[in-house]
Design an enzyme around this catalytic site. Structure first.
Site, short mmCIF file in Angstrom:
data_model
loop_
_atom_site.label_atom_id
_atom_site.label_comp_id
_atom_site.label_asym_id
_atom_site.label_seq_id
_atom_site.Cartn_x
_atom_site.Cartn_y
_atom_site.Cartn_z
CB SER A 38 -0.91 -0.11 1.27
OG SER A 38 -1.76 1.07 1.15
CG HIS A 78 -5.64 -0.12 -1.55
ND1 HIS A 78 -4.72 0.42 -2.47
CD2 HIS A 78 -4.89 0.03 -0.22
CE1 HIS A 78 -3.66 0.74 -1.72
NE2 HIS A 78 -3.60 0.44 -0.45
#
Length: 257
Positions: free
Chosen positions: A96, A199
């Site tokens: 991430s 996300h």
């Protein structure tokens, strides 16, 4: 006689890896505090205070957590690698927001550009998170296909496919509550210390400004290959890595790949 070759991978963690006071011992090392102060000035965020004395709730905030985690990685990596530098590594990867740290480590972005990028990413994602109460929960165990099917049925997104029996679900707090009340067979559901459904399409409002900022940057050639968290691809051109940093805001992390 063949000798085994060791592979060195530098892996940079994502949001949720921060803990109160985790930067304190590093700031005692030569030069680290000065670099941290420069990063803090560049972001307008007191990274030294947040890495030493701020409480768990404060550093959970997206606008604080993301710059703090990337800064911590960029500050500590030279200490860990020593004189050999990043050239000692075969690959780097980041989970991430950690992929921004990886881009800095690989020489694609300068420290200043990486910190500027993550500050804008964090601000945009914090604003997107404020639109609808959202979050993420780790689903441990179970059969992957069954877990994904259960999440889909609830309107949740499998935002992180982490492998080793861990899938992170992202969506509204109501959807996550429904998951906790009725978890898939043979699983445990653990809420994560993040403030939004990262996300996923919930983060779409953050993309345009981040893409515009990325256009102002001049990514450099890689000093070491980055393994993309989107699909496991080995990426060796700076522009490609930068583009992936923008698109990952709304795209699932496929750590399993």
């Amino acid at each position: 006689m063949r000798h085994a070759r060791h592979v060195l991978a530098i892996v940079c963690p994502g949001q949720g890896s921060q803990t109160p006071g985790f930067l304190t011992p590093w700031l005692e090392l030569p030069g680290v505090r000065d670099r941290a102060a420069a990063m803090a000035e560049a972001t307008g965020i007191d990274l030294i205070a947040h890495g030493t004395v701020s409480d768990e709730e404060t550093i959970k905030d997206t606008g604080v957590a993301q710059p703090l985690i990337v800064a911590a990685g960029l500050l500590t990596l030279p200490v860990v690698l020593g004189a050999t530098g990043i050239g000692a590594a075969d690959v780097v990867a980041g989970h991430s927001v950690g992929e921004i740290t990886a881009a800095g480590a690989a020489g694609v972005l300068t420290d200043a550009d990486a910190i500027g990028f993550v500050a804008r990413r964090a601000a945009g994602m914090a604003a997107a998170s404020a639109v609808t109460p959202t979050g993420m929960s780790a689903v441990l165990g179970g059969v992957a296909d069954d877990v994904v099917a259960a999440l889909t049925e609830l309107g949740l997104t499998p935002a992180n496919m982490n492998g080793a029996g861990q899938i992170v679900a992202a969506g509204t707090l109501d959807q996550l509550a429904a998951l906790a009340d009725n978890p898939p067979a043979k699983t445990r559901v653990i809420p994560l210390k993040v403030a939004g459904a990262f996300h996923t399409q919930h983060m779409a409002p953050a993309v345009a400004e981040l893409a515009a900022f990325a256009e102002t940057l001049a990514p450099a050639p890689h000093a070491v290959t980055i393994l993309s968290n989107a699909d496991g691809t080995a990426v060796a051109d700076g522009a490609g890595s930068l583009g992936r940093l923008v698109s990952q805001v709304t795209s699932p992390v496929r750590w399993d790949l």
